[in-house]
Design a protein around this motif. Structure first.
Motif, PDB file in Angstrom:
ATOM      1  N   LYS A  50       0.821  -1.210   0.000  1.00  0.00           N
ATOM      2  CA  LYS A  50       0.000   0.000   0.000  1.00  0.00           C
ATOM      3  C   LYS A  50       0.858   1.264   0.000  1.00  0.00           C
ATOM      4  CE  LYS A  50      -4.297  -1.769   2.026  1.00  0.00           C
ATOM      5  NZ  LYS A  50      -5.101  -1.405   0.830  1.00  0.00           N
ATOM      6  N   THR A  51       1.939   1.257   0.760  1.00  0.00           N
ATOM      7  CA  THR A  51       2.806   2.440   0.812  1.00  0.00           C
ATOM      8  C   THR A  51       3.504   2.673  -0.526  1.00  0.00           C
ATOM      9  OG1 THR A  51       4.605   1.090   1.719  1.00  0.00           O
ATOM     10  CG2 THR A  51       3.192   2.265   3.294  1.00  0.00           C
ATOM     11  N   ASN A  52       3.849   1.596  -1.237  1.00  0.00           N
ATOM     12  CA  ASN A  52       4.488   1.735  -2.542  1.00  0.00           C
ATOM     13  C   ASN A  52       3.529   2.337  -3.558  1.00  0.00           C
ATOM     14  OD1 ASN A  52       5.481  -1.256  -1.382  1.00  0.00           O
ATOM     15  ND2 ASN A  52       7.132   0.145  -1.934  1.00  0.00           N
ATOM     16  N   PHE A  53       2.292   1.843  -3.560  1.00  0.00           N
ATOM     17  CA  PHE A  53       1.292   2.403  -4.463  1.00  0.00           C
ATOM     18  C   PHE A  53       0.988   3.850  -4.098  1.00  0.00           C
ATOM     19  CE2 PHE A  53       0.165  -2.052  -5.525  1.00  0.00           C
ATOM     20  CZ  PHE A  53       0.137  -1.934  -6.902  1.00  0.00           C
ATOM     21  N   ALA A  54       0.895   4.127  -2.808  1.00  0.00           N
ATOM     22  CA  ALA A  54       0.607   5.494  -2.364  1.00  0.00           C
ATOM     23  C   ALA A  54       1.695   6.457  -2.828  1.00  0.00           C
ATOM     24  CB  ALA A  54       0.460   5.529  -0.844  1.00  0.00           C
ATOM     25  N   PHE A  55       2.947   6.037  -2.736  1.00  0.00           N
ATOM     26  CA  PHE A  55       4.061   6.879  -3.161  1.00  0.00           C
ATOM     27  C   PHE A  55       3.973   7.172  -4.655  1.00  0.00           C
ATOM     28  CE2 PHE A  55       8.299   7.634  -4.823  1.00  0.00           C
ATOM     29  CZ  PHE A  55       8.821   8.545  -3.916  1.00  0.00           C
ATOM     30  N   LEU A  56       3.735   6.145  -5.449  1.00  0.00           N
ATOM     31  CA  LEU A  56       3.661   6.326  -6.900  1.00  0.00           C
ATOM     32  C   LEU A  56       2.485   7.208  -7.291  1.00  0.00           C
ATOM     33  CD1 LEU A  56       4.540   2.707  -8.122  1.00  0.00           C
ATOM     34  CD2 LEU A  56       5.969   4.760  -8.339  1.00  0.00           C
ATOM     35  N   LEU A  57       1.326   6.964  -6.699  1.00  0.00           N
ATOM     36  CA  LEU A  57       0.148   7.752  -7.039  1.00  0.00           C
ATOM     37  C   LEU A  57       0.302   9.212  -6.618  1.00  0.00           C
ATOM     38  CD1 LEU A  57      -2.603   5.134  -6.111  1.00  0.00           C
ATOM     39  CD2 LEU A  57      -2.114   6.040  -8.398  1.00  0.00           C
ATOM     40  N   GLU A  58       1.005   9.446  -5.530  1.00  0.00           N
ATOM     41  CA  GLU A  58       1.228  10.816  -5.064  1.00  0.00           C
ATOM     42  C   GLU A  58       2.208  11.559  -5.966  1.00  0.00           C
ATOM     43  OE1 GLU A  58       1.042  14.280  -2.937  1.00  0.00           O
ATOM     44  OE2 GLU A  58      -0.264  12.515  -2.766  1.00  0.00           O
ATOM     45  N   ASN A  59       3.143  10.821  -6.547  1.00  0.00           N
ATOM     46  CA  ASN A  59       4.205  11.459  -7.333  1.00  0.00           C
ATOM     47  C   ASN A  59       4.017  11.335  -8.839  1.00  0.00           C
ATOM     48  OD1 ASN A  59       6.566  12.367  -5.399  1.00  0.00           O
ATOM     49  ND2 ASN A  59       5.740  10.454  -4.564  1.00  0.00           N
ATOM     50  N   LEU A  60       2.903  10.758  -9.268  1.00  0.00           N
ATOM     51  CA  LEU A  60       2.632  10.622 -10.702  1.00  0.00           C
ATOM     52  C   LEU A  60       1.240  11.162 -11.035  1.00  0.00           C
ATOM     53  CD1 LEU A  60       4.110   7.050 -11.328  1.00  0.00           C
ATOM     54  CD2 LEU A  60       5.118   9.242 -11.988  1.00  0.00           C
ATOM     55  N   LYS A  61       0.992  12.387 -10.651  1.00  0.00           N
ATOM     56  CA  LYS A  61      -0.333  12.977 -10.830  1.00  0.00           C
ATOM     57  C   LYS A  61      -0.474  13.748 -12.137  1.00  0.00           C
ATOM     58  CE  LYS A  61      -1.459  13.629  -5.912  1.00  0.00           C
ATOM     59  NZ  LYS A  61      -1.761  14.638  -4.868  1.00  0.00           N
ATOM     60  N   THR A  62       0.589  14.313 -12.610  1.00  0.00           N
ATOM     61  CA  THR A  62       0.522  15.225 -13.749  1.00  0.00           C
ATOM     62  C   THR A  62       1.390  14.739 -14.908  1.00  0.00           C
ATOM     63  OG1 THR A  62       2.429  16.561 -13.053  1.00  0.00           O
ATOM     64  CG2 THR A  62       0.264  17.123 -12.099  1.00  0.00           C
ATOM     65  N   PRO A  63       1.187  15.288 -16.110  1.00  0.00           N
ATOM     66  CA  PRO A  63       2.063  14.952 -17.237  1.00  0.00           C
ATOM     67  C   PRO A  63       3.526  15.274 -16.943  1.00  0.00           C
ATOM     68  CG  PRO A  63       0.080  16.028 -18.036  1.00  0.00           C
ATOM     69  CD  PRO A  63       0.038  16.120 -16.537  1.00  0.00           C
ATOM     70  N   GLN A  64       3.757  16.332 -16.162  1.00  0.00           N
ATOM     71  CA  GLN A  64       5.127  16.679 -15.793  1.00  0.00           C
ATOM     72  C   GLN A  64       5.746  15.596 -14.913  1.00  0.00           C
ATOM     73  OE1 GLN A  64       2.490  18.800 -15.547  1.00  0.00           O
ATOM     74  NE2 GLN A  64       3.031  20.046 -17.329  1.00  0.00           N
ATOM     75  N   ASP A  65       4.915  15.021 -14.047  1.00  0.00           N
ATOM     76  CA  ASP A  65       5.390  13.919 -13.207  1.00  0.00           C
ATOM     77  C   ASP A  65       5.772  12.718 -14.059  1.00  0.00           C
ATOM     78  OD1 ASP A  65       4.962  15.396 -10.899  1.00  0.00           O
ATOM     79  OD2 ASP A  65       2.943  14.608 -10.599  1.00  0.00           O
ATOM     80  N   MET A  66       4.971  12.449 -15.095  1.00  0.00           N
ATOM     81  CA  MET A  66       5.264  11.331 -15.979  1.00  0.00           C
ATOM     82  C   MET A  66       6.589  11.544 -16.710  1.00  0.00           C
ATOM     83  SD  MET A  66       3.032   9.019 -15.604  1.00  0.00           S
ATOM     84  CE  MET A  66       1.417   8.845 -14.841  1.00  0.00           C
TER      85      MET A  66
END
Length: 233
Positions: A50-66
């Motif tokens: 859950k913490t791994n998914f939470a980290f990715l979802l928090e840091n991959l929100k925008t096209p700039q994040d991608m």
């Protein structure tokens, strides 16, 4: 455990990993990643992730994040120095176009699936392509070919691939992806009733070099050639 009920979820995991570990020039590269991660988080098979998914979802929100993820991919897998190999041929033998490539092609012949060369630039033995192939096999209920590919190629080699990411200091987002991947591979071993392979010492392959060192040098050589080719074009 009813594996049939888990088929779609397992296929989704492979689809996500396949796209993440595939090189592409497409402007829509990783356009569905956030959607995948949210769905995978909903059908999570290990609560410790859950913490791994939470980290990715928090840091991959925008096209700039991608774009940050794509830049990290380039740094880890395309850099001329210490690039992580992305084909099972290199991971398994330290050579490009070796037995792993032949094996995947033999498995493909048994199916209706083929690599779209216009879209997919890497070979059939690339980690990304093999993950995408697993996704399709599961989706089409072609369980025999899925098990053959996993048992003969993915299971013996995937731990080394993920470990190379985990020990790389440049891995941030990909470290979280690799941790999820490690756990998922353990789950897949359970599904296919297979054991985790016993890790063996690196074998000498040429000029008294260990396999891992030879792999590293050959990978760098290929990256340098690629760089020169791109400069000429």
């Amino acid at each position: 455990m009813n594996l049939e009920n888990l088929r779609s979820a397992r296929s989704l995991y492979y689809q996500c990993f396949g796209e993440v570990f595939s090189f592409s020039f497409s402007k829509n590269r990783l356009a569905n990643l956030t959607q995948y991660l949210n769905a995978m988080n909903e059908c999570i098979f290990d609560d410790t992730l859950k913490t791994n998914f939470a980290f990715l979802l928090e840091n991959l929100k925008t096209p700039q994040d991608m774009q940050k993820l794509i830049k990290e991919y380039d740094l880890l897998f395309l850099a001329l120095k210490s690039a992580i190999p992305t084909t099972f041929s290199y991971i398994e033998e330290g050579f490009e176009n070796s037995n792993a490539l032949l094996l995947v092609r033999q498995i493909l012949i048994k199916s209706k699936l083929r690599r779209n060369e216009a879209f997919f630039k890497e070979g059939e033995d690339s980690v990304g392509f093999c993950f995408l192939l697993m996704s399709e096999f599961l989706r089409e209920k072609n369980d025999d070919l899925a098990k053959e590919l996993f048992e003969r190629l993915i299971n013996p080699n995937i731990d080394e691939f993920f470990n190379l990411i985990l020990v790389n200091e440049a891995a941030l987002l990909f470290k979280e992806v690799a941790l999820i991947g490690v756990a998922f591979m353990e789950f897949e071993r359970f599904c296919f009733e297979l054991e985790k392979p016993i890790k063996t010492q690196s074998k000498k392959v040429q000029n008294d070099l260990s396999r891992s060192e030879f792999l590293r040098r050959e990978t760098n050589k290929q990256r340098r050639k690629l760089g020169k080719t791109q400069e000429i074009s």
